[in-house]
Design a protein around this motif. Structure first.
Motif, PDB file in Angstrom:
ATOM      1  N   ASN A 196      54.301 -21.610  18.542  1.00  0.00           N
ATOM      2  CA  ASN A 196      55.476 -20.851  18.343  1.00  0.00           C
ATOM      3  C   ASN A 196      56.074 -20.717  17.107  1.00  0.00           C
ATOM      4  N   ASN A 197      56.206 -22.028  16.703  1.00  0.00           N
ATOM      5  CA  ASN A 197      57.017 -22.100  15.404  1.00  0.00           C
ATOM      6  C   ASN A 197      55.828 -21.551  14.135  1.00  0.00           C
ATOM      7  N   LEU A 231      53.754 -19.146  14.543  1.00  0.00           N
ATOM      8  CA  LEU A 231      53.959 -17.811  14.631  1.00  0.00           C
ATOM      9  C   LEU A 231      55.189 -16.993  14.025  1.00  0.00           C
ATOM     10  N   SER A 232      56.245 -17.719  14.245  1.00  0.00           N
ATOM     11  CA  SER A 232      57.398 -17.097  13.780  1.00  0.00           C
ATOM     12  C   SER A 232      57.615 -17.387  12.265  1.00  0.00           C
ATOM     13  N   GLU A 233      56.856 -18.556  11.635  1.00  0.00           N
ATOM     14  CA  GLU A 233      57.045 -18.578  10.291  1.00  0.00           C
ATOM     15  C   GLU A 233      56.105 -17.742   9.379  1.00  0.00           C
ATOM     16  N   THR A 246      56.312 -11.163   8.096  1.00  0.00           N
ATOM     17  CA  THR A 246      56.269  -9.931   8.829  1.00  0.00           C
ATOM     18  C   THR A 246      55.275  -9.084   8.177  1.00  0.00           C
TER      19      THR A 246
END
Length: 266
Positions: A160-161, A163-165, A168
């Motif tokens: 999860n971390n 993917l969030s890092e 965009t």
């Protein structure tokens, strides 16, 4: 029979069965007759190392021919000397043994019983009961299950971390992050599933229901026993290594030097 030269490297159970000290009729025999022969024949290595096959066999044959002749010539003296030693040993040791028997109120049969009791004690300690072994293994499996569950939680959190890092719009980095996160999560989940299956099979075999908690009394009891099993094994290895080292020092006429060496460093 295990010779006294090598006996100290064997465990106590083996010594009780095969050490000359505990075998009736061995007397002062150390069981190392071959070692005496080898020690005397070691000098042949210098003269035969680069010799031809014929001269090597000739030197070895002559050596042992002289060895036999010398031993035969000294046989009478050998027997007389050892007979006198045996008589003196019987006299002195019998006197000392009588003192010990009187002081501790012992009889001859007690010494045989002591040997049998020690042997039985060690035999009983050799392995825990099968059911206890399985329960000890069960606690170890529970520990492994907890480790794999923690790894799986860490893998999901790291995924999860990751993917969030990812910035965009960067599809390439996003694809790489998804790939590695999936591999890590799948690997951790496969290990967890395997541990769950192993745990369930062990619980079915032992008839355990419900599953033990890490904080339960049953778990703590057999966890302590598992630790003691490892401790005893380590202690046995340490004893064996220490005795072997001491025996090696005695062979080099260096026994008793450890204390003085330690003192010199203090």
């Amino acid at each position: 029979m295990v010779g006294t030269f090598h006996g100290h490297a064997h465990n106590r159970m083996c010594q009780l069965d095969w050490h000359p000290q505990y075998i009736q009729g061995t007397g002062h025999t150390e069981g190392e007759g071959c070692e005496h022969i080898f020690a005397a024949s070691n000098e042949l290595a210098r003269s035969t190392r680069h010799a031809t096959s014929f001269h090597r066999h000739q030197a070895i044959e002559q050596h042992f021919a002289f060895w036999d002749a010398d031993k035969y010539a000294a046989l009478s003296k050998y027997l007389r000397t050892h007979f006198d030693e045996a008589i003196r040993a019987i006299s002195s040791l019998t006197f000392e043994l009588d003192i010990v028997k009187k002081e501790f109120n012992l009889i001859e049969d007690d010494f045989i019983r002591f040997h049998a009791d020690e042997r039985k004690y060690l035999a009983d300690l050799k392995q825990p009961a099968l059911h206890d072994q399985l329960l000890i293994r069960y606690t170890q499996i529970l520990d492994e299950l907890e480790v794999y569950r923690t790894e799986w939680d860490s893998a999901r959190e790291a995924a999860n971390n990751a993917l969030s890092e990812v910035p965009t719009g960067n599809l390439q980095e996003l694809a790489i992050a998804i790939k590695w996160s999936r591999v890590r999560v799948d690997t951790a989940y496969a290990k967890l599933q395997h541990a769950e299956t192993h745990t369930s099979n062990m619980e079915m075999r032992l008839g355990i229901q419900p599953r033990w908690e890490i904080s339960s009394e049953e778990y703590k009891r057999y966890k302590t026993e598992a630790t003691m099993v490892k401790y005893r094994a380590a202690l046995d290895d340490l004893e064996r290594l220490v005795v072997m080292q001491l025996f090696e020092l005695s062979k080099m006429a260096m026994s008793g030097t450890g204390r003085s060496s330690v003192g010199s460093f203090q």
